[in-house]
Design an enzyme around this catalytic site. Structure first.
Site, PDB file in Angstrom:
ATOM      1  N   ASP A 234      41.189   2.656  28.162  1.00  0.00           N
ATOM      2  CA  ASP A 234      40.511   3.499  27.032  1.00  0.00           C
ATOM      3  C   ASP A 234      40.685   4.983  27.190  1.00  0.00           C
ATOM      4  O   ASP A 234      40.207   5.498  28.052  1.00  0.00           O
ATOM      5  CB  ASP A 234      39.149   2.931  27.115  1.00  0.00           C
ATOM      6  CG  ASP A 234      38.324   3.583  25.683  1.00  0.00           C
ATOM      7  OD1 ASP A 234      38.725   3.311  24.568  1.00  0.00           O
ATOM      8  OD2 ASP A 234      37.343   4.508  26.079  1.00  0.00           O
ATOM      9  N   GLU A 296      45.810   3.309  26.161  1.00  0.00           N
ATOM     10  CA  GLU A 296      45.487   3.979  24.710  1.00  0.00           C
ATOM     11  C   GLU A 296      46.122   5.302  24.489  1.00  0.00           C
ATOM     12  O   GLU A 296      45.263   6.565  25.054  1.00  0.00           O
ATOM     13  CB  GLU A 296      43.950   3.763  24.710  1.00  0.00           C
ATOM     14  CG  GLU A 296      43.774   4.111  22.995  1.00  0.00           C
ATOM     15  CD  GLU A 296      42.443   4.512  22.846  1.00  0.00           C
ATOM     16  OE1 GLU A 296      41.892   5.098  23.480  1.00  0.00           O
ATOM     17  OE2 GLU A 296      41.829   4.692  21.629  1.00  0.00           O
TER      18      GLU A 296
HETATM   19  C1  NOJ Z   1      38.872   4.472  21.888  1.00  0.00           C
HETATM   20  C2  NOJ Z   1      38.332   3.302  21.385  1.00  0.00           C
HETATM   21  O1  NOJ Z   1      39.411   2.443  21.085  1.00  0.00           O
HETATM   22  C3  NOJ Z   1      37.158   3.675  20.365  1.00  0.00           C
HETATM   23  O2  NOJ Z   1      36.881   2.447  19.671  1.00  0.00           O
HETATM   24  C4  NOJ Z   1      36.090   4.058  21.166  1.00  0.00           C
HETATM   25  O3  NOJ Z   1      35.106   4.628  20.109  1.00  0.00           O
HETATM   26  C5  NOJ Z   1      36.589   5.491  22.105  1.00  0.00           C
HETATM   27  N1  NOJ Z   1      37.750   5.176  22.832  1.00  0.00           N
HETATM   28  C6  NOJ Z   1      35.601   6.186  22.859  1.00  0.00           C
HETATM   29  O4  NOJ Z   1      35.645   4.851  24.106  1.00  0.00           O
END
Ligand code: NOJ
Ligand code: CA
Length: 570
Positions: A234, A296
């Site tokens: 993430d 991500e």
């Molecule tokens: C990316 C995640 O996909 C999202 O949903 C989240 O709010 C943020 N990171 C913070 O963890």
């Protein structure tokens, strides 16, 4: 509607000088010797938002048992791995992305035993489980942070990033949170500020502290030992901040929350992150065969994206090419060089593509649709691209139905805090997180009648799994056909070469492998196009694998606006 996540992408784009696209060789070599440890190169990954997939105990919130009960559905679709977004204990300020314990399960989603059962039954169905590793921050209710904020001398103080404010009491620097306001919160207990890139309930971990590394690596390994196949990292680009906390330079305009925009060059994409990712690979992931990291990775250029593979392919195996989502309007001339640059990344890393996720408007609701076309046409067009490019596709639950956004109409209905804070400019992410549409019964079959945490989209009576399975023209059968083809046709494991390269509207490419050739033609334009086979690289069109609003015409192919064809070549 401007979206916080898109702003993040655009800010990254602005922050980095656009790199020239490398000259693309005519063919992109595939790894011919795929071993079992490389299973993910042939895989279709399916992102699952557990809150919204299936509610087995009818309390309005989806759960792990609900997922396990639908493994046959995923196996039938042709899914090889599920990435499940966070189901760890959490106050749910960011619906699980605020983790209070990395090695347990929130009771609203089930138990660790339920995850074990999901892993075991998934094994029987050929479906691997990948979890979300929230590495940048924990919840403010995590015991580490509770300790950390208790005093300046607590042994956990340095697990997080604490600083004094400026002499006038202002925060330590100008960094703003992606989710609104300053990225610093003053804690009355000690009078110091702590840093949070996201919500104040998500304090950033201090990865410069070796104890944080140890605690987080142990947490990651705990699930690998239970049979989890790896992690989606993430917000990986936010893991480190520049040590001297230099102010970010301003950018034009204001964010959805009313503060001036800034180029987040000193609190994202810091070089230290790469060393840390190498250590995570070496010390944790690579000790378990076949385990993977998915990133991500919202970065502006292919050059930046390719850094995430690591100079020796020793960081993230699958950094998602997420700036694809920021291309608007989608045109062949924008897509072609960007895709080629990803395909030809200098370290030979394996491409990874995703078009939908739980932070972005769903594809059929994202783009302006040319006259006479529908969201389903756009869903099929983008699916044909995702499933025939050379690389690993990541699907998001419901995209195989062409599910649309069901955005809140009133601020009082909003669940996602950014939507409450940023209304009406930023309506939050509820619209893309509504319950999976299984059938035409109550609550679309998500549960047996309790009010779901988000309203089911009104089109569920016709847009649902049962109805679409019975319609040969449906979006779901389109996905099933192409996923099955990926599994059986060696061309889709082979090389890839763009053809008709100057066409601004129609994106076309040829896949070659195992003595087979396959041509994909995708019309992103609002005008019909007639293409000759010579223009498309030659050959004779044979078996049509998938088509929508397209047909063979004489010695060529006719594609209506948003039309597409995937066809075998001889
Ligand atoms: C990316 C995640 O996909 C999202 O949903 C989240 O709010 C943020 N990171 C913070 O963890
Ligand atoms: Ca439930």
């Amino acid at each position: 509607m401007r979206r916080a996540f898109l702003n993040y992408v655009l800010a990254s784009l602005a922050a980095t000088a656009l790199q020239p696209v490398m000259a693309a060789p005519s063919a992109m070599p595939a790894n011919a010797t795929a071993q079992q440890d490389d299973w993910w190169k042939r895989a279709v990954v399916y992102e699952l938002y557990p809150r919204s997939f299936a509610d087995s105990n009818n309390d309005g919130i989806g759960d792990i048992k609900g997922i396990t009960q639908h493994l046959d559905y995923l196996a039938d679709l042709g899914v090889d791995a599920i990435w499940m977004t966070p189901m760890f204990p959490s106050p749910q300020a960011d619906f699980g992305y605020d983790v209070a314990d990395y090695n347990d399960v929130d009771p609203q989603f089930g138990t660790v035993a339920d995850v074990d059962a999901l892993i075991a039954q998934g094994k029987g169905q050929g479906i691997k489980l990948i979890l979300d590793f929230v590495i940048n921050h924990s919840s403010d209710k995590h015991p580490w942070f509770v300790q950390s904020r208790s005093s300046k001398t607590n042994p956990y103080r340095d697990f997080y990033i604490w600083r004094d404010g400026k002499a006038n009491g202002a925060p330590p620097n100008n960094w703003t949170s992606l989710f609104g306001g300053s990225a610093w919160d003053k804690d009355p207990n000690t009078g110091q500020y702590y840093y949070h890139f996201f919500y104040a309930q998500q304090p950033d971990l201090n990865w410069r502290n070796p104890k944080v590394e140890k605690a987080m690596f142990d947490a990651a390994e705990w699930w690998l030992k239970r049979g989890v196949y790896g992690y989606r990292l993430d917000a990986v680009g936010t893991m480190f901040e520049r040590a001297d906390l230099k102010d970010n330079p301003p950018a034009p305009g204001k964010d959805a929350f009313g503060l001036p925009e800034q180029n987040r060059i000193y609190n994202t994409e810091q070089p230290e992150m790469h060393t840390e990712l190498q250590r995570l690979r070496q010390q944790v992931i690579d000790r378990y065969p076949g385990r993977i990291l998915i990133g991500e990775t919202y970065v502006g250029t292919s050059a930046e994206l390719s850094k995430f593979y690591g100079a020796h392919n020793d960081e993230v195996q699958l950094p998602m090419f997420l700036s694809l989502i920021g291309i608007k309007p989608l045109t062949a001339s924008e897509l072609r060089p960007k895709i080629e640059a990803v395909e030809n990344n200098p370290v030979g890393g394996w491409p990874c593509f995703a078009l939908n996720n739980h932070d972005q408007r769903r594809v059929p609701s994202r783009y302006d649709l040319p006259a006479g076309t529908t969201g389903d046409d756009m869903a099929k067009l983008t699916a044909a691209m995702l499933l025939t490019l050379r690389g690993t596709p990541i699907l998001y639950y419901g995209e195989e139905l062409g599910m649309v956004n069901n955005d809140p109409k009133r601020v009082e209905d909003v669940q996602d805090i950014i939507g409450k804070k940023g209304w009406p400019k930023e309506k939050g992410r509820d619209g893309e997180r509504t319950p999976m549409q299984w059938n035409a019964s109550v609550n679309a079959g998500f549960n047996s009648g309790a009010k779901p945490w988000l309203p089911v989209a009104p089109d569920y009576t016709t847009r649902n799994v049962t109805a679409q399975r019975n319609d040969s023209n449906s979006v779901i059968n389109f996905y099933r056909t192409l996923i099955a083809e990926r599994r059986s046709n060696p061309a889709l494991a082979g090389d890839m070469a763009m053809v008709d390269r100057a066409n601004p509207n129609v994106l076309s490419y040829v896949r070659t492998g195992g003595g087979k050739k396959l041509l994909t033609v995708l019309n992103f334009g609002g005008e019909a196009a007639d293409l000759t086979m010579a223009q498309l690289g030659g050959g004779t069109a044979g078996r049509i694998i998938a088509q929508n609003k397209a047909n063979l015409a004489g010695t060529g192919i006719h594609v209506a606006p948003l039309g597409l064809m995937v066809v075998e070549l001889s």
